[in-house]
Design an enzyme around this catalytic site. Structure first.
Site, mmCIF file in Angstrom:
data_model
loop_
_atom_site.group_PDB
_atom_site.id
_atom_site.type_symbol
_atom_site.label_atom_id
_atom_site.label_comp_id
_atom_site.label_asym_id
_atom_site.label_seq_id
_atom_site.Cartn_x
_atom_site.Cartn_y
_atom_site.Cartn_z
ATOM 1 N N THR A 165 -1.271 -0.919 -4.410
ATOM 2 C CA THR A 165 -2.181 0.212 -4.619
ATOM 3 C C THR A 165 -1.579 1.459 -3.990
ATOM 4 O O THR A 165 -0.777 1.383 -3.056
ATOM 5 C CB THR A 165 -3.551 -0.028 -3.949
ATOM 6 O OG1 THR A 165 -3.384 -0.019 -2.521
ATOM 7 C CG2 THR A 165 -4.163 -1.338 -4.381
ATOM 8 N N GLU A 182 0.840 -1.192 0.000
ATOM 9 C CA GLU A 182 0.000 0.000 0.000
ATOM 10 C C GLU A 182 0.879 1.247 0.000
ATOM 11 O O GLU A 182 1.732 1.405 0.885
ATOM 12 C CB GLU A 182 -0.908 0.034 1.231
ATOM 13 C CG GLU A 182 -1.970 -1.043 1.251
ATOM 14 C CD GLU A 182 -2.958 -0.852 2.396
ATOM 15 O OE1 GLU A 182 -4.119 -1.235 2.222
ATOM 16 O OE2 GLU A 182 -2.571 -0.321 3.463
ATOM 17 N N CYS A 183 0.684 2.106 -0.980
ATOM 18 C CA CYS A 183 1.362 3.401 -1.069
ATOM 19 C C CYS A 183 2.879 3.220 -0.952
ATOM 20 O O CYS A 183 3.512 2.767 -1.892
ATOM 21 C CB CYS A 183 0.811 4.361 -0.020
ATOM 22 S SG CYS A 183 1.149 6.095 -0.405
ATOM 23 N N GLY A 184 3.492 3.548 0.181
ATOM 24 C CA GLY A 184 4.930 3.376 0.317
ATOM 25 C C GLY A 184 5.363 1.941 0.092
ATOM 26 O O GLY A 184 6.428 1.682 -0.487
#
Length: 434
Positions: free
Chosen positions: A425, A320-322
Protein backbone atom coordinates in the site's frame (compact mmCIF):
# COMPACT_ATOMS: atom_id res chain seq x y z
CA UNK A 1 0.70 20.24 24.43
CA UNK A 2 3.31 22.28 22.56
CA UNK A 3 1.47 23.84 19.63
CA UNK A 4 1.48 26.90 17.37
CA UNK A 5 -0.65 28.94 14.97
CA UNK A 6 0.94 27.24 11.94
CA UNK A 7 3.75 25.05 10.66
CA UNK A 8 7.18 26.61 10.38
CA UNK A 9 7.12 28.44 13.71
CA UNK A 10 10.07 26.55 15.18
CA UNK A 11 7.81 24.30 17.21
CA UNK A 12 9.99 21.19 16.79
CA UNK A 13 13.16 23.06 17.79
CA UNK A 14 11.39 24.36 20.92
CA UNK A 15 10.06 20.89 21.70
CA UNK A 16 13.53 19.33 21.43
CA UNK A 17 15.05 22.10 23.52
CA UNK A 18 12.44 21.56 26.23
CA UNK A 19 13.03 17.81 26.24
CA UNK A 20 16.79 18.24 26.46
CA UNK A 21 16.65 20.95 29.15
CA UNK A 22 14.17 19.07 31.34
CA UNK A 23 16.11 15.84 30.98
CA UNK A 24 19.26 17.65 32.08
CA UNK A 25 17.38 18.74 35.21
CA UNK A 26 16.89 15.08 36.01
CA UNK A 27 13.23 14.86 35.00
CA UNK A 28 11.85 11.87 33.11
CA UNK A 29 9.82 13.33 30.26
CA UNK A 30 7.48 11.28 28.06
CA UNK A 31 7.16 12.73 24.54
CA UNK A 32 4.21 12.24 22.20
CA UNK A 33 3.53 13.50 18.69
CA UNK A 34 0.09 14.52 17.53
CA UNK A 35 -0.88 13.14 14.14
CA UNK A 36 0.79 10.86 11.61
CA UNK A 37 4.26 12.43 11.54
CA UNK A 38 7.04 9.82 11.39
CA UNK A 39 10.14 12.03 11.52
CA UNK A 40 9.75 14.03 14.74
CA UNK A 41 9.34 11.05 17.12
CA UNK A 42 12.89 9.87 16.37
CA UNK A 43 14.20 13.30 17.37
CA UNK A 44 12.02 13.20 20.49
CA UNK A 45 13.55 9.87 21.44
CA UNK A 46 17.08 11.20 21.00
CA UNK A 47 16.33 14.25 23.16
CA UNK A 48 14.33 12.53 25.92
CA UNK A 49 15.72 9.00 26.04
CA UNK A 50 12.15 7.61 25.82
CA UNK A 51 10.19 6.26 22.87
CA UNK A 52 7.89 8.91 21.40
CA UNK A 53 4.50 7.65 20.27
CA UNK A 54 2.03 9.12 17.78
CA UNK A 55 -1.46 9.97 19.03
CA UNK A 56 -4.03 10.57 16.28
CA UNK A 57 -7.67 11.46 16.97
CA UNK A 58 -8.74 10.87 13.35
CA UNK A 59 -7.29 7.38 13.04
CA UNK A 60 -7.33 6.05 16.60
CA UNK A 61 -10.41 5.23 18.68
CA UNK A 62 -10.58 6.93 22.06
CA UNK A 63 -9.68 3.79 24.00
CA UNK A 64 -6.48 3.44 21.98
CA UNK A 65 -5.55 7.08 22.61
CA UNK A 66 -6.12 6.65 26.33
CA UNK A 67 -4.15 3.41 26.41
CA UNK A 68 -1.18 4.84 24.51
CA UNK A 69 -1.16 7.92 26.73
CA UNK A 70 -0.75 5.48 29.60
CA UNK A 71 2.75 4.76 28.28
CA UNK A 72 3.71 7.90 30.22
CA UNK A 73 3.48 5.89 33.44
CA UNK A 74 6.69 6.45 35.40
CA UNK A 75 7.43 9.81 33.78
CA UNK A 76 7.51 13.10 35.67
CA UNK A 77 6.03 15.11 32.80
CA UNK A 78 4.35 14.64 29.43
CA UNK A 79 5.21 16.87 26.48
CA UNK A 80 3.19 16.36 23.30
CA UNK A 81 4.15 18.15 20.09
CA UNK A 82 1.27 19.35 17.94
CA UNK A 83 1.12 19.18 14.16
CA UNK A 84 0.56 22.19 11.88
CA UNK A 85 -1.60 24.80 13.63
CA UNK A 86 -3.41 24.15 16.91
CA UNK A 87 -6.84 23.64 15.30
CA UNK A 88 -5.71 22.26 11.94
CA UNK A 89 -7.23 18.91 11.01
CA UNK A 90 -9.33 17.40 8.26
CA UNK A 91 -12.85 18.57 7.45
CA UNK A 92 -14.64 15.33 8.33
CA UNK A 93 -14.25 13.79 11.81
CA UNK A 94 -12.72 10.36 12.11
CA UNK A 95 -12.47 7.87 14.97
CA UNK A 96 -12.82 10.48 17.73
CA UNK A 97 -11.81 13.81 16.20
CA UNK A 98 -10.39 15.52 13.14
CA UNK A 99 -6.72 15.00 13.96
CA UNK A 100 -6.04 18.48 15.31
CA UNK A 101 -3.73 19.05 18.27
CA UNK A 102 -6.60 20.83 20.04
CA UNK A 103 -8.69 17.63 19.90
CA UNK A 104 -5.97 15.71 21.69
CA UNK A 105 -5.33 18.46 24.26
CA UNK A 106 -9.02 18.63 25.13
CA UNK A 107 -9.44 14.86 25.38
CA UNK A 108 -6.38 14.43 27.58
CA UNK A 109 -6.83 17.59 29.62
CA UNK A 110 -3.37 18.82 28.63
CA UNK A 111 -2.80 22.60 28.80
CA UNK A 112 -1.39 24.19 25.64
CA UNK A 113 1.86 26.11 25.34
CA UNK A 114 1.78 28.22 22.18
CA UNK A 115 4.99 28.77 20.21
CA UNK A 116 4.58 32.09 18.43
CA UNK A 117 6.93 33.05 15.60
CA UNK A 118 7.35 36.74 16.42
CA UNK A 119 9.19 37.59 13.19
CA UNK A 120 7.72 40.68 11.55
CA UNK A 121 5.21 41.52 14.27
CA UNK A 122 4.98 42.93 17.77
CA UNK A 123 1.76 43.44 19.77
CA UNK A 124 -0.26 41.75 17.02
CA UNK A 125 1.21 38.43 18.16
CA UNK A 126 -0.94 38.77 21.29
CA UNK A 127 -4.10 39.06 19.19
CA UNK A 128 -3.20 35.82 17.42
CA UNK A 129 -2.50 34.03 20.69
CA UNK A 130 -5.68 35.38 22.29
CA UNK A 131 -7.75 34.20 19.34
CA UNK A 132 -6.30 30.72 19.59
CA UNK A 133 -6.93 30.62 23.34
CA UNK A 134 -10.61 31.58 22.95
CA UNK A 135 -11.49 29.73 19.76
CA UNK A 136 -12.72 26.56 21.45
CA UNK A 137 -14.40 26.32 24.82
CA UNK A 138 -12.55 24.32 27.44
CA UNK A 139 -9.08 24.64 25.95
CA UNK A 140 -6.59 25.69 28.62
CA UNK A 141 -3.69 27.93 27.59
CA UNK A 142 -0.71 27.43 29.89
CA UNK A 143 1.41 30.16 28.33
CA UNK A 144 3.23 31.49 25.30
CA UNK A 145 6.80 30.94 24.14
CA UNK A 146 7.93 33.76 21.86
CA UNK A 147 10.29 32.49 19.17
CA UNK A 148 12.68 34.29 16.82
CA UNK A 149 12.73 37.46 18.87
CA UNK A 150 14.91 40.07 17.16
CA UNK A 151 16.04 42.30 20.04
CA UNK A 152 15.32 43.33 23.66
CA UNK A 153 13.09 46.14 22.34
CA UNK A 154 11.18 43.64 20.21
CA UNK A 155 10.73 41.38 23.22
CA UNK A 156 9.43 44.28 25.34
CA UNK A 157 6.77 45.10 22.74
CA UNK A 158 5.74 41.46 22.47
CA UNK A 159 5.47 41.09 26.24
CA UNK A 160 3.44 44.28 26.49
CA UNK A 161 0.92 42.91 24.02
CA UNK A 162 0.66 39.60 25.83
CA UNK A 163 0.18 41.35 29.17
CA UNK A 164 -2.64 43.44 27.69
CA UNK A 165 -4.28 40.23 26.44
CA UNK A 166 -3.85 38.56 29.84
CA UNK A 167 -1.60 35.81 28.47
CA UNK A 168 1.44 34.58 30.44
CA UNK A 169 4.78 34.49 28.60
CA UNK A 170 6.90 31.55 29.75
CA UNK A 171 9.81 32.17 27.40
CA UNK A 172 11.34 34.35 24.71
CA UNK A 173 13.87 32.75 22.35
CA UNK A 174 16.16 34.89 20.20
CA UNK A 175 16.85 34.09 16.59
CA UNK A 176 19.61 31.49 16.39
CA UNK A 177 20.08 29.95 12.97
CA UNK A 178 22.67 27.48 14.22
CA UNK A 179 19.99 25.23 15.71
CA UNK A 180 17.49 25.37 12.88
CA UNK A 181 16.49 21.85 11.83
CA UNK A 182 17.62 20.91 8.30
CA UNK A 183 14.92 20.04 5.77
CA UNK A 184 14.55 18.04 2.58
CA UNK A 185 11.90 16.67 0.26
CA UNK A 186 9.78 14.90 2.89
CA UNK A 187 10.26 17.48 5.64
CA UNK A 188 12.94 17.05 8.25
CA UNK A 189 15.81 14.67 7.74
CA UNK A 190 15.83 11.57 9.87
CA UNK A 191 17.46 11.75 13.27
CA UNK A 192 20.01 9.03 12.47
CA UNK A 193 21.19 11.02 9.43
CA UNK A 194 22.48 13.93 11.54
CA UNK A 195 26.05 13.26 12.70
CA UNK A 196 25.91 16.46 14.77
CA UNK A 197 22.59 15.57 16.41
CA UNK A 198 24.06 15.53 19.92
CA UNK A 199 25.48 19.01 19.43
CA UNK A 200 22.21 20.26 17.96
CA UNK A 201 20.20 18.93 20.90
CA UNK A 202 22.68 20.40 23.36
CA UNK A 203 22.42 23.81 21.68
CA UNK A 204 18.61 23.66 21.68
CA UNK A 205 18.61 22.65 25.35
CA UNK A 206 20.99 25.48 26.27
CA UNK A 207 18.82 28.00 24.44
CA UNK A 208 15.65 26.83 26.18
CA UNK A 209 17.31 26.70 29.59
CA UNK A 210 18.45 30.32 29.17
CA UNK A 211 15.25 31.72 27.70
CA UNK A 212 12.32 29.67 29.09
CA UNK A 213 10.96 29.67 32.64
CA UNK A 214 11.00 25.90 33.13
CA UNK A 215 9.58 26.17 36.64
CA UNK A 216 6.53 28.03 35.28
CA UNK A 217 6.14 25.45 32.52
CA UNK A 218 6.25 22.57 35.00
CA UNK A 219 3.82 24.34 37.33
CA UNK A 220 1.35 24.79 34.45
CA UNK A 221 1.14 21.05 33.80
CA UNK A 222 -1.99 19.21 34.89
CA UNK A 223 -2.19 15.69 36.33
CA UNK A 224 -4.42 14.49 33.54
CA UNK A 225 -2.94 11.22 32.23
CA UNK A 226 -5.43 8.40 32.78
CA UNK A 227 -3.59 5.10 32.33
CA UNK A 228 -5.68 2.54 30.50
CA UNK A 229 -4.86 -0.74 28.78
CA UNK A 230 -4.22 -0.10 25.07
CA UNK A 231 -6.47 -1.72 22.52
CA UNK A 232 -4.87 -4.86 21.11
CA UNK A 233 -3.12 -4.32 17.77
CA UNK A 234 -3.10 -7.61 15.86
CA UNK A 235 0.47 -8.50 14.86
CA UNK A 236 1.04 -9.66 11.28
CA UNK A 237 2.62 -12.88 12.58
CA UNK A 238 4.31 -14.53 15.53
CA UNK A 239 7.80 -13.91 14.12
CA UNK A 240 8.03 -10.75 12.00
CA UNK A 241 11.01 -10.07 9.72
CA UNK A 242 11.17 -6.27 9.67
CA UNK A 243 13.32 -4.29 7.22
CA UNK A 244 15.09 -1.66 9.30
CA UNK A 245 17.78 0.74 8.06
CA UNK A 246 18.12 4.22 6.50
CA UNK A 247 16.05 3.16 3.47
CA UNK A 248 13.27 1.53 5.51
CA UNK A 249 13.17 3.49 8.72
CA UNK A 250 9.53 4.31 9.23
CA UNK A 251 7.18 2.16 11.23
CA UNK A 252 4.92 3.69 13.86
CA UNK A 253 6.28 3.00 17.37
CA UNK A 254 2.79 2.19 18.63
CA UNK A 255 2.54 -0.67 16.12
CA UNK A 256 5.81 -2.21 17.27
CA UNK A 257 4.70 -1.76 20.88
CA UNK A 258 1.37 -3.43 20.13
CA UNK A 259 2.95 -6.32 18.24
CA UNK A 260 5.39 -7.04 21.03
CA UNK A 261 2.70 -6.65 23.69
CA UNK A 262 0.71 -9.32 21.81
CA UNK A 263 3.68 -11.66 22.14
CA UNK A 264 5.16 -11.30 18.64
CA UNK A 265 8.90 -11.31 18.02
CA UNK A 266 10.40 -8.70 15.68
CA UNK A 267 13.44 -9.81 13.66
CA UNK A 268 15.10 -6.77 12.02
CA UNK A 269 17.25 -7.01 8.91
CA UNK A 270 18.96 -4.45 6.66
CA UNK A 271 18.38 -4.48 2.89
CA UNK A 272 21.11 -1.82 2.52
CA UNK A 273 23.54 -4.25 4.14
CA UNK A 274 22.35 -6.86 1.59
CA UNK A 275 20.53 -8.93 4.22
CA UNK A 276 17.40 -10.92 3.49
CA UNK A 277 14.53 -11.71 5.87
CA UNK A 278 15.07 -14.43 8.45
CA UNK A 279 13.73 -17.63 6.81
CA UNK A 280 12.25 -18.72 10.16
CA UNK A 281 9.91 -15.71 10.26
CA UNK A 282 6.20 -16.10 9.56
CA UNK A 283 5.88 -12.84 7.67
CA UNK A 284 8.04 -10.06 6.22
CA UNK A 285 7.11 -6.39 6.68
CA UNK A 286 8.81 -3.69 4.60
CA UNK A 287 8.12 -0.27 6.15
CA UNK A 288 8.29 3.10 4.48
CA UNK A 289 11.38 5.22 4.20
CA UNK A 290 13.56 6.55 1.42
CA UNK A 291 14.46 3.71 -0.98
CA UNK A 292 14.58 6.25 -3.82
CA UNK A 293 17.69 7.74 -2.21
CA UNK A 294 19.41 4.33 -2.16
CA UNK A 295 18.41 2.97 -5.57
CA UNK A 296 21.91 1.95 -6.63
CA UNK A 297 22.65 0.18 -3.34
CA UNK A 298 19.35 -1.72 -3.37
CA UNK A 299 19.82 -2.65 -7.03
CA UNK A 300 23.20 -4.22 -6.15
CA UNK A 301 21.83 -6.00 -3.06
CA UNK A 302 21.36 -9.39 -4.73
CA UNK A 303 21.30 -11.38 -1.46
CA UNK A 304 18.52 -9.15 -0.19
CA UNK A 305 16.45 -9.46 -3.36
CA UNK A 306 17.02 -13.22 -3.75
CA UNK A 307 16.27 -13.79 -0.06
CA UNK A 308 13.09 -11.70 -0.24
CA UNK A 309 11.90 -13.50 -3.37
CA UNK A 310 12.57 -16.90 -1.84
CA UNK A 311 10.72 -15.88 1.33
CA UNK A 312 7.80 -14.39 -0.63
CA UNK A 313 7.31 -17.51 -2.72
CA UNK A 314 5.76 -19.32 0.25
CA UNK A 315 5.05 -16.68 2.91
CA UNK A 316 3.30 -13.30 3.10
CA UNK A 317 5.23 -10.08 2.46
CA UNK A 318 3.69 -6.65 2.97
CA UNK A 319 5.15 -3.26 2.09
CA UNK A 320 4.12 0.26 3.02
CA UNK A 321 4.94 3.21 0.75
CA UNK A 322 8.73 2.93 0.31
CA UNK A 323 8.51 -0.76 1.14
CA UNK A 324 5.76 -1.15 -1.46
CA UNK A 325 7.94 0.58 -4.05
CA UNK A 326 10.86 -1.73 -3.23
CA UNK A 327 8.58 -4.73 -3.83
CA UNK A 328 7.84 -3.47 -7.34
CA UNK A 329 9.68 -3.83 -10.64
CA UNK A 330 11.64 -0.59 -10.51
CA UNK A 331 12.12 2.84 -8.96
CA UNK A 332 13.12 5.77 -11.17
CA UNK A 333 14.99 8.36 -9.12
CA UNK A 334 14.90 12.15 -9.43
CA UNK A 335 17.73 12.08 -12.01
CA UNK A 336 15.85 9.65 -14.26
CA UNK A 337 17.97 6.59 -13.42
CA UNK A 338 15.95 3.36 -13.34
CA UNK A 339 16.84 0.91 -10.55
CA UNK A 340 15.49 -2.67 -10.53
CA UNK A 341 13.69 -3.72 -7.35
CA UNK A 342 12.45 -7.08 -6.04
CA UNK A 343 9.77 -7.69 -8.69
CA UNK A 344 7.25 -9.25 -6.30
CA UNK A 345 4.72 -6.80 -7.72
CA UNK A 346 4.54 -4.99 -11.07
CA UNK A 347 4.66 -1.51 -9.56
CA UNK A 348 6.93 1.05 -11.23
CA UNK A 349 7.30 4.44 -9.52
CA UNK A 350 9.14 7.58 -10.56
CA UNK A 351 10.52 10.59 -8.68
CA UNK A 352 11.68 12.31 -11.87
CA UNK A 353 8.56 14.49 -11.87
CA UNK A 354 7.52 14.85 -8.26
CA UNK A 355 3.86 14.93 -7.30
CA UNK A 356 2.84 15.17 -3.66
CA UNK A 357 0.33 12.69 -2.28
CA UNK A 358 -0.71 13.61 1.23
CA UNK A 359 -3.58 12.84 3.59
CA UNK A 360 -5.48 10.42 5.73
CA UNK A 361 -6.69 7.21 4.13
CA UNK A 362 -9.53 4.79 4.92
CA UNK A 363 -9.11 1.43 3.21
CA UNK A 364 -11.49 -1.51 2.94
CA UNK A 365 -9.41 -4.56 2.07
CA UNK A 366 -10.43 -6.61 -0.96
CA UNK A 367 -7.56 -8.98 -0.12
CA UNK A 368 -6.27 -9.56 3.38
CA UNK A 369 -2.86 -8.43 4.54
CA UNK A 370 -0.89 -10.00 7.40
CA UNK A 371 -2.89 -9.43 10.57
CA UNK A 372 -6.04 -8.16 8.83
CA UNK A 373 -8.63 -10.25 6.99
CA UNK A 374 -10.37 -9.42 3.70
CA UNK A 375 -13.17 -6.93 4.29
CA UNK A 376 -11.35 -5.25 7.18
CA UNK A 377 -11.28 -1.45 7.31
CA UNK A 378 -8.01 0.28 8.15
CA UNK A 379 -7.14 3.89 8.91
CA UNK A 380 -3.81 5.24 7.77
CA UNK A 381 -1.91 8.13 6.22
CA UNK A 382 -0.18 8.66 2.89
CA UNK A 383 2.72 11.04 2.22
CA UNK A 384 5.07 10.67 -0.73
CA UNK A 385 6.20 12.38 -3.93
CA UNK A 386 6.30 9.43 -6.30
CA UNK A 387 4.34 9.04 -9.53
CA UNK A 388 2.91 5.66 -10.52
CA UNK A 389 4.01 4.61 -14.00
CA UNK A 390 2.65 1.06 -13.75
CA UNK A 391 0.43 -0.69 -11.19
CA UNK A 392 -0.73 -3.82 -13.08
CA UNK A 393 -1.60 -6.14 -10.20
CA UNK A 394 -5.01 -6.62 -8.62
CA UNK A 395 -6.02 -3.74 -6.33
CA UNK A 396 -5.56 -4.47 -2.66
CA UNK A 397 -8.32 -2.23 -1.32
CA UNK A 398 -10.92 0.41 -1.94
CA UNK A 399 -9.25 3.55 -0.61
CA UNK A 400 -10.79 6.93 0.18
CA UNK A 401 -9.47 10.11 1.72
CA UNK A 402 -10.80 11.72 4.90
CA UNK A 403 -13.75 13.24 3.03
CA UNK A 404 -14.77 9.92 1.47
CA UNK A 405 -13.43 10.76 -2.01
CA UNK A 406 -11.91 7.78 -3.86
CA UNK A 407 -8.12 7.58 -4.09
CA UNK A 408 -6.35 6.06 -7.09
CA UNK A 409 -3.54 4.55 -4.99
CA UNK A 410 -5.37 1.29 -4.21
CA UNK A 411 -2.30 -0.78 -3.42
CA UNK A 412 -1.55 -4.13 -5.06
CA UNK A 413 -1.73 -7.85 -4.37
CA UNK A 414 -0.19 -10.84 -6.14
CA UNK A 415 -0.15 -14.56 -5.36
CA UNK A 416 3.33 -16.00 -5.83
CA UNK A 417 3.94 -19.40 -7.53
CA UNK A 418 4.64 -21.19 -4.23
CA UNK A 419 1.46 -19.83 -2.61
CA UNK A 420 2.91 -16.80 -0.83
CA UNK A 421 0.92 -13.58 -0.91
CA UNK A 422 2.61 -10.25 -1.69
CA UNK A 423 0.71 -7.07 -0.80
CA UNK A 424 1.57 -3.39 -0.68
CA UNK A 425 0.00 0.00 0.00
CA UNK A 426 1.02 3.62 -0.36
CA UNK A 427 -0.54 4.45 2.99
CA UNK A 428 0.97 3.67 6.39
CA UNK A 429 -1.33 1.74 8.70
CA UNK A 430 -2.20 3.55 11.93
CA UNK A 431 -5.12 1.58 13.38
CA UNK A 432 -7.92 -0.82 12.46
CA UNK A 433 -11.26 0.93 11.90
CA UNK A 434 -14.57 -0.42 13.21
Amino acid sequence: MVSAPASGTGKTTVMLGLLAALRERGLVVQPFKNGPDYIDPAFHRAASGRESVNLDSWAMPGAMLDGLAGLAEGADLVLAEGSMGLYDGVAAPGACGNGAAADLALRMGWPVVLVIDASGQAQTAAAVAQGLARFRSGLQLAGVILNRVASPRHEALLRAGMEEAGLPVVGALPKRAAIAMPERHLGLVQAEELPALTDLLRAAGDLVREAVDLDALIAAAESAVRPAPPLPIPPPGQRIALARDAAFSFVYPHLLHGWRRAGAEVLPFSPLADQGPDPSADVCWLPGGYPELHGATLARATRFRDGLRGFADRKPVHGECGGYMAMGEAIIDKDGARWPMAGLLGLVTSFEKRKMHLGYRLARLAQGIPGHAPGSSLRGHEFHYSTILAQPDAPLAEVTDATGAPVDETGSTRLQPGGGLSTGTFFHLIAPAP
